[in-house]
Motif scaffolding. Structure first.
Motif, short mmCIF file in Angstrom:
data_model
loop_
_atom_site.label_atom_id
_atom_site.label_comp_id
_atom_site.label_asym_id
_atom_site.label_seq_id
_atom_site.Cartn_x
_atom_site.Cartn_y
_atom_site.Cartn_z
N ASN A 158 82.36 -12.90 9.02
CA ASN A 158 82.19 -11.78 9.92
C ASN A 158 81.31 -10.76 9.21
O ASN A 158 81.79 -9.96 8.42
CB ASN A 158 83.52 -11.13 10.29
N GLY A 159 80.01 -10.83 9.44
CA GLY A 159 79.15 -9.93 8.72
C GLY A 159 77.69 -10.11 9.04
O GLY A 159 77.32 -10.83 9.97
N ILE A 160 76.87 -9.45 8.25
CA ILE A 160 75.43 -9.41 8.46
C ILE A 160 74.76 -10.31 7.43
O ILE A 160 75.20 -10.44 6.29
CB ILE A 160 74.91 -7.96 8.28
N PHE A 161 73.66 -10.95 7.84
CA PHE A 161 72.85 -11.72 6.90
C PHE A 161 71.38 -11.58 7.30
O PHE A 161 71.06 -11.22 8.44
CB PHE A 161 73.24 -13.21 6.92
N PHE A 162 70.48 -11.86 6.37
CA PHE A 162 69.09 -12.01 6.74
C PHE A 162 68.61 -13.36 6.23
O PHE A 162 69.13 -13.91 5.24
CB PHE A 162 68.21 -10.88 6.18
N ALA A 163 67.62 -13.93 6.89
CA ALA A 163 66.97 -15.17 6.47
C ALA A 163 65.48 -14.93 6.41
O ALA A 163 64.89 -14.37 7.35
CB ALA A 163 67.29 -16.31 7.44
N ARG A 164 64.87 -15.31 5.27
CA ARG A 164 63.42 -15.26 5.13
C ARG A 164 62.86 -16.65 5.41
O ARG A 164 63.27 -17.63 4.77
CB ARG A 164 63.03 -14.79 3.72
N LEU A 165 61.94 -16.76 6.36
CA LEU A 165 61.45 -18.04 6.84
C LEU A 165 59.99 -18.22 6.46
O LEU A 165 59.20 -17.28 6.53
CB LEU A 165 61.59 -18.15 8.36
N ASP A 166 59.63 -19.43 6.11
CA ASP A 166 58.24 -19.75 5.84
C ASP A 166 57.44 -19.69 7.14
O ASP A 166 57.84 -20.24 8.16
CB ASP A 166 58.14 -21.15 5.24
N LYS A 167 56.30 -19.01 7.11
CA LYS A 167 55.52 -18.78 8.32
C LYS A 167 54.95 -20.07 8.89
O LYS A 167 54.64 -20.13 10.10
CB LYS A 167 54.39 -17.80 8.05
N ASN A 168 54.78 -21.11 8.08
CA ASN A 168 54.16 -22.35 8.56
C ASN A 168 55.16 -23.39 9.04
O ASN A 168 54.83 -24.21 9.90
CB ASN A 168 53.29 -22.96 7.44
N LYS B 83 63.93 -9.84 -2.03
CA LYS B 83 63.50 -10.89 -1.11
C LYS B 83 64.19 -12.23 -1.36
O LYS B 83 64.16 -13.11 -0.50
CB LYS B 83 61.98 -11.04 -1.16
N ASP B 84 64.81 -12.36 -2.54
CA ASP B 84 65.56 -13.57 -2.83
C ASP B 84 67.01 -13.48 -2.37
O ASP B 84 67.77 -14.43 -2.54
CB ASP B 84 65.52 -13.87 -4.33
N GLY B 85 67.39 -12.36 -1.78
CA GLY B 85 68.72 -12.22 -1.22
C GLY B 85 69.74 -11.57 -2.12
O GLY B 85 70.92 -11.50 -1.77
N HIS B 86 69.34 -11.05 -3.30
CA HIS B 86 70.28 -10.38 -4.19
C HIS B 86 70.53 -8.95 -3.72
O HIS B 86 69.60 -8.24 -3.32
CB HIS B 86 69.73 -10.36 -5.62
N GLU B 87 71.78 -8.53 -3.77
CA GLU B 87 72.13 -7.17 -3.38
C GLU B 87 71.51 -6.17 -4.34
O GLU B 87 71.59 -6.34 -5.56
CB GLU B 87 73.64 -7.00 -3.35
#
Length: 440
Positions: free
Chosen positions: A345-355, A421-425
């Protein structure tokens, strides 16, 4: 949206300095209490600000006019609709401002039904609900082309009879028009994506979001929350969410995307779910991103959902999406490619490769372990340098590294959560705290 008085509702466009000083503002409103709905706003290059709003004509009045910015827009002199049954209908306004707030360009869009016998009608209780031409999201690319996503219908019935052919899109009340075909048996939850040349001079490309003959689509609500066309590549990113209503979709159901024969949107035991689609400049779909989950229990009666409600692009073209997960089954594991998302139950982000759309990194926000569906809510995401900043509202507790920020269960709080950008707080700036946690 703000109300000027008890008779009017309006959209206000405002420009602020970096220090928060109001530089200028422009109200957009109609008379006699007719509502005005804002759709979106975009900075185009370094010279223009573009926005789109839905405006409503007042209806049958002795003074039948619409206030638009500082201009009196007379309906009878500027609209040439096919019939006289247009009272109270809406129209779409495309507005371009200079950075000083000066109005540079404006266009107005509305629609009429077209039948197979050639009949054209603005208002039809079977197909259109007097809503004119609607739009959920738009974007402008670097060449000035305009991309819009709109429902194929603004009413409550299906295009399920052979008498309906499509609709006529009217630009500036009939200055020019385009006839757009909608295949029979298309669900009213489907969308049409249209790419216009600058100033709506022509339709360059159009595409249905879903294949037309999908009966499963009638059982869900669909909505597009973001449409982006950044950079010189003129690719298009679309954020789509689906809601099954009060009854969970218990079986795996496929919703086929037009132009993607081997990729489907799958749902199982989900009330809400979202996907991101990338299109090229001629509306060919290139990739689709959807979270998957693994149910490690034999109990399949639990509901779950996740929503992606914000998109952004960094300087390298990578795509960032901000999402919320709510799961009543604590043993489910969400996956984005090879990354596991551990929050329940929470928030996340995902960084996606543009290609490829492949997840490059995941960042999570840990929260109080409770099944409250609105435990964490998100608003925006923005990558900046090596930081990913999310504006969120939260309830109960929120964790940042080794610290816990505690709130009463009945209290909502707002702040910025920051990852690299690697997801570390990295940092949490709490609006309700005497001082933010510090960046190490």
């Amino acid at each position: 949206m703000c109300g000027i008085d008890n008779k009017t509702k309006n959209v206000v466009i405002a420009k602020l300095s970096p220090e928060g000083q109001l530089l200028w503002h422009k109200p957009i409103h109609t008379n006699y209490g007719s509502p005005t709905n804002g759709i979106g706003i975009q900075l185009v290059g370094d010279t223009s600000i573009v926005c789109m709003v839905m405006l409503s004509r007042p209806g049958v009045r002795n003074q039948n006019y619409t206030y638009f910015l500082d201009t009196l827009f007379l309906e009878t002199n500027n609209f040439a609709f096919p019939t006289d049954s247009v009272n109270g209908a809406w129209f779409l306004a495309y507005l371009e401002f200079g950075l000083d707030g000066h109005l540079k360009d404006k266009h107005f869009l509305s629609a009429a039904c077209i039948y197979s016998d050639g009949t054209i009608m603005m208002k039809d209780s079977c197909h259109y609900r007097d809503m004119g031409f609607n739009c959920d999201a738009f974007s402008v690319d670097d060449d000035g082309n305009i991309i819009m996503a709109h429902p194929v219908i603004s009413g409550t019935n299906l295009f399920d009879d052979s008498t309906f052919w499509g609709y006529r899109l009217l630009i500036n009340g009939g200055e020019r028009h385009f006839d757009v075909h909608v295949p029979a048996f298309t669900s009213y939850n489907n969308y049409q994506i249209i790419k216009f040349s600058p100033r709506f001079t022509n339709i360059l490309h159009q595409q249905l979001l879903f294949e037309p003959n999908i009966p499963n689509l009638n059982g869900v609500n669909t909505y597009i929350t973001s449409l982006m066309s950044p950079g010189k590549e003129n690719s298009i990113y679309l954020l789509l969410s689906m809601h099954a209503g009060s009854v969970a979709v218990l079986d795996s159901v496929d919703f086929k995307i037009t132009g993607m024969p081997d990729i489907h949107i799958q749902t199982e035991n989900s009330l809400e779910y979202s996907v991101i689609l990338k299109y090229d400049s001629v509306l060919n779909p290139l990739w689709l991103f959807q979270l998957d989950y693994e149910n490690t229990s034999n109990n399949h009666d639990w509901w779950n959902n996740y929503l992606l409600n914000a998109l952004s692009i960094d300087e390298n073209g990578d795509v960032y999406c901000l999402g919320r997960i709510w799961s009543l089954h604590q043993e489910q594991i969400y996956r984005a490619d090879t990354f596991n998302i551990n929050v329940r139950n929470g928030i996340f982000f995902a960084r996606l490769d543009k290609n490829t759309g492949r997840a490059l990194s995941i960042g999570e926000t840990r929260s109080h372990k409770t099944s409250v569906p609105q435990l964490l809510r998100h608003v925006e995401i923005s990558p900046y340098n090596n930081r990913v900043i999310a504006q969120i509202s939260y309830q109960h507790n929120i964790h940042i590294r080794d610290s816990v920020i505690t709130r009463p269960p009945t209290m909502w709080s707002t702040g910025f959560f920051v990852w690299d950008k690697d997801g570390h707080e990295v940092q949490f700036i709490d609006y309700n705290s005497p001082s933010p946690t510090n960046d190490p």
